[in-house]
Design an enzyme around this catalytic site. Sequence first.
Site, mmCIF file in Angstrom:
data_model
loop_
_atom_site.group_PDB
_atom_site.id
_atom_site.type_symbol
_atom_site.label_atom_id
_atom_site.label_comp_id
_atom_site.label_asym_id
_atom_site.label_seq_id
_atom_site.Cartn_x
_atom_site.Cartn_y
_atom_site.Cartn_z
ATOM 1 N N GLY A 132 47.300 49.688 32.981
ATOM 2 C CA GLY A 132 47.276 50.397 34.200
ATOM 3 C C GLY A 132 45.969 50.495 35.344
ATOM 4 O O GLY A 132 45.418 51.266 35.772
ATOM 5 N N TYR A 133 45.287 49.535 35.431
ATOM 6 C CA TYR A 133 44.401 49.069 35.501
ATOM 7 C C TYR A 133 43.914 48.196 37.697
ATOM 8 O O TYR A 133 44.174 48.966 38.870
ATOM 9 C CB TYR A 133 42.910 48.026 34.963
ATOM 10 C CG TYR A 133 42.353 48.264 34.659
ATOM 11 C CD1 TYR A 133 42.627 49.757 33.846
ATOM 12 C CD2 TYR A 133 41.069 48.352 33.735
ATOM 13 C CE1 TYR A 133 41.483 50.665 32.897
ATOM 14 C CE2 TYR A 133 40.835 49.175 33.061
ATOM 15 C CZ TYR A 133 41.095 50.722 32.376
ATOM 16 O OH TYR A 133 40.261 51.216 31.620
ATOM 17 N N SER A 134 44.595 47.121 37.695
ATOM 18 C CA SER A 134 44.538 45.936 39.165
ATOM 19 C C SER A 134 45.614 46.770 40.154
ATOM 20 O O SER A 134 46.760 47.327 39.241
ATOM 21 C CB SER A 134 45.063 44.302 38.509
ATOM 22 O OG SER A 134 44.195 44.223 37.531
ATOM 23 N N SER A 166 50.594 43.370 32.196
ATOM 24 C CA SER A 166 50.823 42.853 30.961
ATOM 25 C C SER A 166 51.851 43.539 30.354
ATOM 26 O O SER A 166 52.066 44.900 29.948
ATOM 27 C CB SER A 166 49.861 42.214 30.029
ATOM 28 O OG SER A 166 49.014 41.733 30.981
ATOM 29 N N GLU A 249 37.924 46.055 24.633
ATOM 30 C CA GLU A 249 38.763 45.142 25.144
ATOM 31 C C GLU A 249 37.595 43.686 24.666
ATOM 32 O O GLU A 249 37.671 42.819 24.584
ATOM 33 C CB GLU A 249 39.391 45.603 26.416
ATOM 34 C CG GLU A 249 40.628 44.045 27.259
ATOM 35 C CD GLU A 249 40.582 43.765 28.315
ATOM 36 O OE1 GLU A 249 40.879 43.283 28.622
ATOM 37 O OE2 GLU A 249 40.183 44.744 29.698
ATOM 38 N N ASN A 373 35.624 34.860 37.002
ATOM 39 C CA ASN A 373 34.973 34.595 37.246
ATOM 40 C C ASN A 373 33.442 35.302 37.984
ATOM 41 O O ASN A 373 32.471 35.231 37.825
ATOM 42 C CB ASN A 373 34.227 33.434 36.676
ATOM 43 C CG ASN A 373 35.382 33.050 35.506
ATOM 44 O OD1 ASN A 373 35.864 33.465 34.450
ATOM 45 N ND2 ASN A 373 35.384 31.327 35.665
ATOM 46 N N GLU A 374 33.382 34.817 39.936
ATOM 47 C CA GLU A 374 33.176 35.398 40.326
ATOM 48 C C GLU A 374 32.398 37.043 39.973
ATOM 49 O O GLU A 374 30.705 37.282 40.025
ATOM 50 C CB GLU A 374 33.573 34.913 41.580
ATOM 51 C CG GLU A 374 33.292 34.003 42.582
ATOM 52 C CD GLU A 374 34.827 33.657 41.535
ATOM 53 O OE1 GLU A 374 35.349 32.344 41.918
ATOM 54 O OE2 GLU A 374 36.102 33.957 41.350
#
Length: 393
Positions: A132-134, A166, A249, A373-374
């Site tokens: 539960g991060y994003s 996920s 991770e 990526n940025e």
Amino acid sequence: MKENESPADRAFRAEVRDWLRANLAGEFAHARGLGGPGREHEAFEERLAWERHMAAAGWTCVGWPEEHGGRGATVEQQVIFHEEYALADAPARVGHIGENLLGPTIIAFGTDEQRARFLPPIVAVEELWCQGYSEPDAGSDLANVQTRAELDGDHWVINGQKVWTSLALESDWCFAVCRTEPGSSRHHGLSYLLVPMRRDGVDIRPIVQLTGTSEFNEVFFDGARTDAANIVGAPGEGWKIAMATLGFERGVATLGQQVGFRREFDGVADLARRTGAIDDPLLRDRLTRAYMGLEIMRLNAVRTMAGVAAGAPGPESSISKLAWGTWHRELGELAMDILGAAGLVADGEPYDLNDWQRLFLFSRADTIYAGSNEIQRNIIAERVLGLPREARG
């Protein structure tokens, strides 16, 4: 078998190989190759049964210390295990988030009581975990977390929303970064909580993806409760703990992830041979580069794991997300270029995709989730290389 392996490692490789050969048979023979990114819907219950079969034989959490239920495998032996697992075409793991992310975090930062409560069910694959991060406004910018948790007697009461979670529908628990200090901002005032998913106040809503599957989810917490003791580290240390989890991770877990990557690469190479695309020098060059990228990722994961074994993930862990996200997306593009015009047509109604179309579509997300990526390039530049921070308005 590697020529420079020690006798102990050669024996370990033989043990892993022999066990997989003997057990990916009978009821599990048709589980070979199932699951993986974009395909987590495939035979989930069968893969769960396979993983519990592995657990009963002591083949889960092989790198964990023996006192916590693992085998105490060395870095080299963990590499061997993942290599042989891939070569056997064994099914994608269902408990990898608990085994590779939450478990090492609890071992490093948890209390004795937390280790006794949460580690055995991970080893036995009796409890599954999600991350539960994003959030809608805190994806790559994780420090903008707005989900709040307040201590109410013996419980944390949680309100907010997580997204891109996920396997949330299949999970029993979630490790969530929440804001526990009113008025705090950015990296301050965050805490790392362990939250049960099958209780009142937790609403899980699947997100239908381009692939037509729904392994990502939204999770809404509306007065959800977890015991006051289910906090890893002290209140306000959530950012430090969360970053350590990301280090795990991007180290050990990357080797497990490469089980699927290796299988996909082998499949793309076989596709090129069957279609004759292997004779195209440009496509052959891209296949060669893809193989090199896979090996580089493996070696970087080994380097990261060496840092973990020494006490904590090193800065090289920041490289892995950028590397595998870009590599996987490019592999999907390569598969479609090998297919040519045939790749534009679905296999059947209403939306029956083949493996290569699913790989191409799903891997578009790889350079976005878990840190775009940025953002990864900024982290590497500023925090790893020590370059000046870019101007911020």
